[in-house]
Scaffold this motif. Structure first.
Motif, PDB file in Angstrom:
ATOM      1  N   CYS A  75      44.540 -41.156  -6.938  1.00 42.30           N
ATOM      2  CA  CYS A  75      43.695 -42.268  -6.499  1.00 42.30           C
ATOM      3  C   CYS A  75      42.332 -42.110  -7.163  1.00 42.30           C
ATOM      4  O   CYS A  75      41.574 -41.180  -6.854  1.00 42.30           O
ATOM      5  CB  CYS A  75      43.566 -42.256  -4.977  1.00 42.30           C
ATOM      6  SG  CYS A  75      42.392 -43.466  -4.364  1.00 42.30           S
ATOM      7  N   ILE A  80      45.541 -51.448  -4.613  1.00 44.39           N
ATOM      8  CA  ILE A  80      46.743 -50.908  -3.981  1.00 44.39           C
ATOM      9  C   ILE A  80      46.427 -50.562  -2.527  1.00 44.39           C
ATOM     10  O   ILE A  80      45.802 -49.532  -2.245  1.00 44.39           O
ATOM     11  CB  ILE A  80      47.281 -49.684  -4.756  1.00 44.39           C
ATOM     12  CG1 ILE A  80      47.426 -50.036  -6.244  1.00 44.39           C
ATOM     13  CG2 ILE A  80      48.590 -49.225  -4.140  1.00 44.39           C
ATOM     14  CD1 ILE A  80      48.212 -51.323  -6.532  1.00 44.39           C
ATOM     15  N   CYS A 110      52.778 -51.551  -6.087  1.00 43.59           N
ATOM     16  CA  CYS A 110      51.763 -51.482  -7.150  1.00 43.59           C
ATOM     17  C   CYS A 110      52.047 -52.529  -8.225  1.00 43.59           C
ATOM     18  O   CYS A 110      52.851 -52.292  -9.133  1.00 43.59           O
ATOM     19  CB  CYS A 110      51.742 -50.096  -7.783  1.00 43.59           C
ATOM     20  SG  CYS A 110      51.344 -48.764  -6.638  1.00 43.59           S
ATOM     21  N   VAL A 146      56.367 -49.535  -8.212  1.00 40.10           N
ATOM     22  CA  VAL A 146      55.480 -49.846  -9.333  1.00 40.10           C
ATOM     23  C   VAL A 146      56.196 -50.730 -10.356  1.00 40.10           C
ATOM     24  O   VAL A 146      57.341 -50.444 -10.718  1.00 40.10           O
ATOM     25  CB  VAL A 146      55.048 -48.538 -10.047  1.00 40.10           C
ATOM     26  CG1 VAL A 146      54.003 -48.831 -11.121  1.00 40.10           C
ATOM     27  CG2 VAL A 146      54.541 -47.511  -9.053  1.00 40.10           C
ATOM     28  N   LYS A 200      46.698 -48.991 -11.840  1.00 46.99           N
ATOM     29  CA  LYS A 200      46.893 -50.141 -10.961  1.00 46.99           C
ATOM     30  C   LYS A 200      45.667 -50.281 -10.044  1.00 46.99           C
ATOM     31  O   LYS A 200      45.079 -49.259  -9.638  1.00 46.99           O
ATOM     32  CB  LYS A 200      48.152 -49.940 -10.104  1.00 46.99           C
ATOM     33  CG  LYS A 200      49.450 -49.863 -10.928  1.00 46.99           C
ATOM     34  CD  LYS A 200      49.868 -51.235 -11.404  1.00 46.99           C
ATOM     35  CE  LYS A 200      51.170 -51.188 -12.200  1.00 46.99           C
ATOM     36  NZ  LYS A 200      51.578 -52.553 -12.657  1.00 46.99           N
ATOM     37  N   THR A 254      53.970 -48.106  -0.850  1.00 49.12           N
ATOM     38  CA  THR A 254      53.020 -49.107  -1.346  1.00 49.12           C
ATOM     39  C   THR A 254      53.745 -50.031  -2.316  1.00 49.12           C
ATOM     40  O   THR A 254      54.874 -49.776  -2.703  1.00 49.12           O
ATOM     41  CB  THR A 254      51.852 -48.476  -2.147  1.00 49.12           C
ATOM     42  OG1 THR A 254      52.322 -48.143  -3.463  1.00 49.12           O
ATOM     43  CG2 THR A 254      51.300 -47.238  -1.484  1.00 49.12           C
ATOM     44  N   GLY A 300      47.232 -47.134  -0.727  1.00 49.31           N
ATOM     45  CA  GLY A 300      47.642 -46.378  -1.917  1.00 49.31           C
ATOM     46  C   GLY A 300      47.421 -44.891  -1.770  1.00 49.31           C
ATOM     47  O   GLY A 300      48.128 -44.085  -2.404  1.00 49.31           O
ATOM     48  N   HIS A 321      55.185 -44.972  -4.186  1.00 42.86           N
ATOM     49  CA  HIS A 321      54.665 -46.195  -4.809  1.00 42.86           C
ATOM     50  C   HIS A 321      55.804 -46.957  -5.477  1.00 42.86           C
ATOM     51  O   HIS A 321      56.564 -46.383  -6.249  1.00 42.86           O
ATOM     52  CB  HIS A 321      53.621 -45.842  -5.870  1.00 42.86           C
ATOM     53  CG  HIS A 321      52.472 -45.045  -5.344  1.00 42.86           C
ATOM     54  ND1 HIS A 321      51.469 -45.606  -4.593  1.00 42.86           N
ATOM     55  CD2 HIS A 321      52.183 -43.719  -5.423  1.00 42.86           C
ATOM     56  CE1 HIS A 321      50.585 -44.668  -4.260  1.00 42.86           C
ATOM     57  NE2 HIS A 321      50.997 -43.504  -4.746  1.00 42.86           N
ATOM     58  N   GLU A 379      46.947 -55.094 -12.108  1.00 42.54           N
ATOM     59  CA  GLU A 379      46.099 -54.270 -12.973  1.00 42.54           C
ATOM     60  C   GLU A 379      44.784 -55.019 -13.159  1.00 42.54           C
ATOM     61  O   GLU A 379      44.688 -56.200 -12.814  1.00 42.54           O
ATOM     62  CB  GLU A 379      46.808 -54.013 -14.311  1.00 42.54           C
ATOM     63  CG  GLU A 379      48.138 -53.298 -14.088  1.00 42.54           C
ATOM     64  CD  GLU A 379      48.913 -52.976 -15.364  1.00 42.54           C
ATOM     65  OE1 GLU A 379      48.374 -53.190 -16.467  1.00 42.54           O
ATOM     66  OE2 GLU A 379      50.051 -52.498 -15.239  1.00 42.54           O
TER      67      GLU A 379
END
Lengths: 598, 598
Positions: A250, A197, A163, A212, A194, A161, A200, A210, A166
């Motif tokens: 998550c 996503i 990330c 990030v 975050k 992913t 995610g 991830h 925000e």
């Protein structure tokens, strides 16, 4: 639900005939990417897209993803289809052999991506995000990190992913709050939350890595203090084996307008173990590499949506009987004529078609430049590729997603009231594709990138360079009687683009808000003109095939006719945008925000 | 979910200051529609729309309607809100006193309808369809039928529907199959199946009266053999009392892109008892009366959606902090500036605002002409009203719903990724309003009605008549220095509209397909110009108030500034449509349908 057929013939026309991919592949060292191999890959890609992934599109929309205590269940069939996708070796297609990839060109991967996206936008986000994570790791990760992570990502048994966002910062990443604290072993502990996503959390892969962005305490504020990290869902030992659960969770998934089969997650990091990618405080630069590629991918979603909607609308327009043609009965044995006889229905269909095919040509040309960037050696060629990608990526991303949205809206209109009913699948295409105008930078952000950073930021150099390409094409073809008028038309539009650019540049020296005031109309104008260039290139190529004798005359003639339609009925829309730009930004800035609503 | 506030100040500006409704009301005999009364009605309408109906909008979308064995349950709260709506006397507002109505102008009802639609599009369909049914019955029903049905419909304890579409015919109603057989008592037995019946079945009223088109055996084929009937869900005795269940059943409801709180029904008639409305075989003519009014109502939905989306986007744009203004920090105490400082965000907001307010002026002017038609006595004034309504109704319907859709799409864009998330409510507005481009005749159908029937069909007379109105306004105001340029601009656009019209007319004499080829672009061009006219009228009116001294200077200044924005940044979009029209239809008709896809 419209049945999706991958447009292999058109893909080959663009890749092989228009863009001459094979001589480029040869030069870049892709010995295996022969015409036979390309053909085999497109056929196999079409098969999985049409037979395995497209049938899950409507189910995905109906069921959506389900969240339960941090676990996300994807819609029925997604997991099994992804397994087939991995077994077919699709994640490995354009990855390096070193990490288990097949070493095929990125441009070939882009063809397959278009098929996946047209078949099922939601499903395509899972491998799509993985692809971005791999690209970032490969370009910026340490050898050790790559060895830990890449083989499983390339294989597809893990996914990735990105990330970034925000809750309080999307565009303005300098405001991010996620922090990364150094551990004794050189790893970092990441804490923060975050949102948005994609992919995610889900049930399709054994691990999720991830990528990030976060701030290391003591780093500068704003965008200069952002670093990049890989944070796996399950911790990994140096040999690349899963150990135990990392403190990544998550928190929830979003309920959205569309792409409901794609899990859009809140991901919470609670002192989660992560690994630095690239240099400290250079995270945003590393991300930009990825983001440019991702933006091309999203541009492809616009093309895919336009094509899927066109296919659905065409089938309906040929089948649905309603009213008689104004020029006389066309279907004397039926109670009415099929609606494709009506000019306005054709206008809608050909708008969809010309956006899909014109956009395809633009994107494939750009993905071939990505191949150049990743594998080319000649500095002059590389610089040219860089310049063209820098200029045309925001145009492709924003113009093709906006045009793609319009195409799907037209697809609904062709169906009349039936288009609004879910079972036909046309409205889902419209809902799904709206996200492409938003993620990876909204249309407004792309427009600022184009006008402020790329065009004015290069003092016109990037536009000049592309202008030279267009001009030399025009000069080479304007003497052919069939194309004289179109060359003149295209040249006129391009000169006007240069003139508009200068005018904005002058205004902006006095008032920088003039850039933002012009930006979206400028991008749309540039988009129409750019697609005009690719359409004329396609028409010239098609005419060459006709002139040299072909048994596919119908195909090439349709290409020329569609191009003519684009010049007649789509390109002129640019005039409205030019007229808006001319008015400047004064009246949009004048009104006091307190007086916007009484 | 954006909080909806009814734009009472703007409604009063349009009705009272721009259109001088009170002297018209006086002339038409609406003694009770005094300024105080209008004010009280708008305030009370705002209260129920904002406090009772708007809060159900998101719930309606989430829950949708539920079908079970022919019964439809509306979302939580709809039934209770409708009860309040009836108790408040709202269904009776513009109905004749003879049937229990308050006898207020239809134009005032249109203001309240806009509020309802902006608050909750789905909810508004229930009273909206009833209104159409009442209008049809009142104009074409026999005295006996009116006495049976109208009192309860006016009261609102019964509701109505319009049943036109069948699965195989939407636009092409001549193909309908529902049949009506005469009974001995003069009633008819209707058999057939209708689809897309809004409010066709629900739990909010005690009875539902379907207004149905059907063919009496032996009638001519096509549109000349269509008759109109009232078919109640529960049979009614001559005194208007419910007796027993008629053989009308809701077979299913549709799953749709939006307006999920509105039940879109399949209605099956199985020898259901019905009553002829108007003359045999004149059903479609009777329907047209209704359809013109309904089209104005749908046009209002476009305005309502643009306004609701604008309100949501404005609130967010003033609140959301992201990036700094290019002309210097505007919010030094915050981490970033509110996004309303960015020109492109203002472009989006002002586009929404200028569509909503410009569209409001157009629609209210037309609804005042409806009052004229229903109550006026002067044949010359009536003929003028008729001519203007005929020309501007398809423009209002198609242009304002297309522009409304674009406005809601911009509303999503202002929110960035958050706009795609359901909880914010912005994406629902976009999904809900797409239906307005489809029902009551798609954009394409409106465009044909405008260009083929109204403009060319009247040999230019209708356009000429409207042109005279615009020209005399321009002549009266062009000498005011502040408006000279705008008057010239508007005059230029209108002259070009006349020129385009002539060019299409000439082309169409050789090839009738040129009409359909031009129609939608023509309608959009005409729409931008028409709204330009209403904007300039508003600007002149606002300036008069400023000149004569006012303590609402901010309101009038904002009106002038928004108008200037419309002229600078919205009206010029017409240029793109004009350029497309100029190219004609050749290239859209040339391609063989077999060659559209390879």
């Amino acid at each position: 639900m419209p049945e999706y057929k991958a447009p292999i013939r058109d893909m080959k026309f663009v890749m092989q005939e228009l863009l001459d991919c094979h001589s480029r592949y040869e030069r870049l060292g892709f010995e295996d990417a022969t015409p036979d191999m390309v053909d085999a890959i497109l056929q196999a890609g079409a098969k999985i897209a049409e037979q395995e992934i497209a049938p899950l599109n409507q189910i995905g929309d109906e069921q959506g993803c389900k969240w339960d205590k941090g676990e996300v269940t994807t819609p029925d069939g997604f997991k099994e289809a992804y397994k087939l996708y991995v077994e077919g070796g699709w994640p490995t297609l354009s990855q390096k052999e070193e990490w288990g990839g097949q070493g095929m060109p990125a441009s070939l991967h882009a063809c397959v991506s278009e098929m996946l996206s047209a078949a099922n936008h939601s499903f395509a986000t899972y491998p799509g995000l993985s692809h971005g994570a791999m690209a970032t790791l490969e370009e910026h990760g340490s050898q050790q990190l790559k060895e830990m992570i890449l083989p499983k990502l390339v294989e597809g048994t893990w996914t990735g992913t990105m990330c970034l966002t925000e809750a309080h910062c999307g565009t303005d990443l300098g405001m991010l709050r996620t922090k990364a604290e150094l551990n004794d072993d050189g790893s970092y502990n990441l804490s923060g939350s975050k949102i948005f996503i994609s992919a995610g959390e889900h049930d399709m892969s054994e691990n999720i890595v991830h990528i990030v962005i976060a701030r290391i305490p003591g780093s500068p504020e704003g965008t200069k203090g952002i670093s990049l990290f890989a944070v796996p869902k399950f911790n990994i030992d140096p040999g690349g084996n899963v150990i135990d659960r990392n403190t990544v969770e998550c928190g929830s998934i979003e309920h959205k307008m569309g792409i409901k089969g794609s899990a859009t997650c809140v991901i919470n990091f609670d002192e989660a173990k992560g690994y630095l990618i690239g240099e400290i405080n250079r995270g945003l630069n590393c991300m930009f590499t990825f983001m440019n590629e991702a933006r091309l991918g999203v541009a492809g979603e616009g093309v895919a949506a336009a094509d899927a909607s066109f296919q659905g609308a065409l089938a309906y327009a040929r089948d649905r009987l309603q009213m008689r043609s104004l020029t006389g009965v066309k279907n004397p044995n039926g109670p009415a004529d099929p609606i494709i006889v009506h000019p306005d229905v054709r206008r809608m269909l050909l708008t969809q078609k010309s956006i899909a095919e014109g956009g395809r040509a633009l994107i494939y040309d750009l993905t071939l430049l990505v191949d150049e960037k990743l594998n080319g050696k000649d500095p002059a060629v590389l610089a040219q590729a860089d310049a063209k990608l820098a200029l045309l990526t925001p145009i492709a991303k924003a113009f093709l997603t906006e045009a793609g949205l319009e195409a799907t809206s037209l697809g609904v209109q062709v169906y009349g009231g039936h288009g609004y009913i879910s079972e036909w699948g046309m409205e889902q295409l419209m809902r799904d594709t709206k996200i492409s105008c938003l993620y990876e930078g909204t249309t407004g952000i792309q427009a600022l990138d184009l006008l402020a950073r790329k065009v004015l930021g290069s003092k016109g150099a990037l536009l000049k360079s592309f202008g030279e390409e267009v001009t030399s094409f025009i000069i080479a073809n304007a003497t052919k009687p069939q194309f004289t008028v179109l060359c003149t038309t295209l040249g006129g539009y391009f000169q006007k683009l240069e003139k508009i650019t200068q005018e904005i540049g002058v205004k902006a020296m006095n008032n920088p808000d003039e850039i933002g005031a012009a930006s979206v109309d400028y991008l749309m104008y540039a988009g129409y003109v750019t697609l005009g260039y690719y359409w004329l290139k396609m028409m010239v190529t098609a005419q060459k095939s006709i002139d040299s004798g072909t048994d596919e005359g119908d195909f090439y003639l349709a290409k020329i006719q569609t191009g003519q339609f684009y010049f007649d009925r789509v390109l002129p829309k640019a005039a409205g945008h030019a007229a808006c730009i001319k008015s400047g930004g004064e009246s949009m800035m004048a009104i006091n925000e307190e007086h916007m609503l009484f």
